[in-house]
Design an enzyme around this catalytic site. Structure first.
Site, short mmCIF file in Angstrom:
data_model
loop_
_atom_site.label_atom_id
_atom_site.label_comp_id
_atom_site.label_asym_id
_atom_site.label_seq_id
_atom_site.Cartn_x
_atom_site.Cartn_y
_atom_site.Cartn_z
N GLN A 152 0.41 -1.62 0.10
CA GLN A 152 0.18 0.08 -0.41
C GLN A 152 1.10 1.54 -0.04
O GLN A 152 1.74 1.42 0.67
CB GLN A 152 -0.90 -0.09 1.51
CG GLN A 152 -1.43 -1.21 1.45
CD GLN A 152 -1.60 -2.60 1.69
OE1 GLN A 152 -0.32 -2.82 2.55
NE2 GLN A 152 -2.14 -3.28 2.57
N GLN A 174 -0.13 -0.20 -5.47
CA GLN A 174 -1.11 -0.25 -4.58
C GLN A 174 -2.05 1.10 -3.99
O GLN A 174 -0.82 1.54 -3.35
CB GLN A 174 -0.42 -1.40 -3.72
CG GLN A 174 -2.13 -2.12 -3.12
CD GLN A 174 -2.15 -3.01 -2.07
OE1 GLN A 174 -0.97 -3.85 -2.51
NE2 GLN A 174 -2.39 -3.41 -1.09
N ASP A 175 -2.84 1.20 -3.90
CA ASP A 175 -3.73 1.79 -3.24
C ASP A 175 -3.34 3.87 -3.69
O ASP A 175 -3.10 4.18 -3.03
CB ASP A 175 -3.20 2.14 -2.17
CG ASP A 175 -4.13 0.46 -1.12
OD1 ASP A 175 -5.14 0.30 -1.94
OD2 ASP A 175 -4.23 0.03 0.16
N ASP A 196 -6.89 -2.66 -5.78
CA ASP A 196 -7.61 -2.09 -5.17
C ASP A 196 -7.29 -0.07 -5.47
O ASP A 196 -7.24 0.05 -4.25
CB ASP A 196 -7.73 -1.76 -3.69
CG ASP A 196 -8.12 -3.47 -3.36
OD1 ASP A 196 -8.60 -3.75 -4.13
OD2 ASP A 196 -8.01 -4.19 -2.34
N ARG A 251 -14.31 -4.87 -5.70
CA ARG A 251 -14.78 -5.78 -4.50
C ARG A 251 -15.24 -5.35 -3.17
O ARG A 251 -14.87 -3.97 -2.87
CB ARG A 251 -13.08 -6.85 -4.82
CG ARG A 251 -12.24 -5.82 -3.78
CD ARG A 251 -11.15 -7.20 -3.99
NE ARG A 251 -9.92 -6.31 -2.42
CZ ARG A 251 -8.62 -7.34 -2.42
NH1 ARG A 251 -8.92 -8.94 -2.02
NH2 ARG A 251 -7.99 -6.69 -1.68
#
Length: 348
Positions: A152, A174-175, A196, A251
């Site tokens: 993250q 990520q993120d 994500d 998700r």
């Protein structure tokens, strides 16, 4: 370029004075000057040709709780600094000199140790840029987390309401992009990442944006509250990715996750299932995943999970109108303030 200062409150002699500010004048008194009816303009340039050489110094100089807009023009360059727009620095515009020439970047990530605390930054603390004030506007800015595939690592963390991003780029893995319990409008932006990389509880409208996946479980991870009608809404967007990537549109980070893709181009990177319940079937009854009138190799809904659904034409008319999506505050008892982000775009 000169920094326009506040009107002097002298009954006989009231006027607007300009002076070149040096960086050591960012004092408390300076930051709390009374706002005027005229927009304040500040220039940031790494070569010293502006009022400040860092973006943070310019933000620090903004008057607190101003009802009028402060415009910060940033000259081309890469500005490596952790940037925080404090909650008191309202109605700030930052405008880059060219479409992709201004980059705001840093390389923190969730598991990296913060030397000031001795503890890891954590996901929310890993951002390169923190936007905490309402009424923020950005145009022609690249927001980046340059740490790479280390878990993250946010390029931006948005916690101020009514934020607008116009022709901006968000780079990371990520993120990459996070917004909290607020409303956000992104127009003609580019967002990239892996897992994500667009996430959070926000009501956010992505208008004509390009979404690019390097591979990962999902493009989005909404955590929308149950009392909020709209979560992450993508209208007239384009979804592409690296060769061989297979992912889903979203998700469920939280049970009432709300995400919709409408009138968008979905490439073959979107798996047939389309959506994921994060391994918890209890989310199937509460998640709000919607599609309408999409096109491309990934747009077929024949293999979608049974608990997602297509919007009706009347529902789609609401979802595709950013004024409808963004018209109420993010609250269990919302207030209709009819926020219209096109106003600041027309006059940043």
């Amino acid at each position: 370029m000169k920094l326009v200062k506040s009107l002097l409150l002298i009954p006989v002699l009231a006027g607007v004075f300009s002076c070149k500010k040096s960086q050591d004048i960012a004092t408390t008194a300076n930051e709390n000057r009374l706002a005027t009816t005229e927009a304040t303009t500040i220039v940031v340039a790494k070569d010293g040709s502006g009022n400040y050489t860092t973006v943070q110094a310019a933000l620090n100089a903004v008057a607190n709780n101003s009802s009028t807009r402060t415009v910060i023009k940033i000259k081309n360059g890469t500005y490596k600094e952790v940037i925080t727009l404090a909650s008191t620095k309202k109605n700030v515009s930052i405008i880059g000199e060219s479409a992709t020439g201004v980059k705001l970047t840093y390389d923190n990530y969730a598991s990296k140790i913060n030397p000031a605390t001795g503890a890891a930054y954590g996901t929310s603390g890993s951002a390169s840029t923190f936007i905490k004030a309402e009424g923020f506007y950005a145009q022609n800015i690249v927001f980046e987390n340059s740490s790479g595939p280390v878990g993250q690592a946010l390029a931006i963390n948005i916690s101020g309401d009514k934020c607008v991003f116009n022709n901006c780029r968000f780079l990371g893995r990520q993120d990459t992009w996070y917004a909290g319990y607020v409303r956000v409008y992104c127009k003609n932006c580019y967002i990239e990442g892996t897992t994500d990389f667009i996430f959070g509880p926000a009501t956010a409208f992505f208008d004509g944006c390009s979404i690019y996946s390097y591979g990962g479980t999902a493009l989005t991870a909404a955590s929308t509250e149950s009392y909020v009608t709209y979560g992450l809404v993508f209208n007239n967007c384009t979804v592409t990715g690296a060769s061989g990537v297979s992912t889903v549109m979203g998700r469920t980070w939280r049970p009432y996750a709300a995400t919709a893709f409408l009138n968008s181009s979905l490439s073959s990177i979107i798996a047939a299932a389309g959506w994921s319940d994060w391994g918890s079937s209890s989310n199937d009854a509460t998640a709000r995943y919607r599609e309408y009138n999409n096109r491309g190799a990934g747009a077929s809904t024949s293999g979608r999970v049974s608990w997602s659904r297509l919007l009706t034409s009347s529902e789609a008319a609401n979802y595709s109108n950013f004024k409808t999506v963004l018209k109420t505050t993010y609250a269990s008892s919302p207030v209709t303030d009819n926020w219209d982000p096109s106003i600041v775009i027309a006059n940043p």
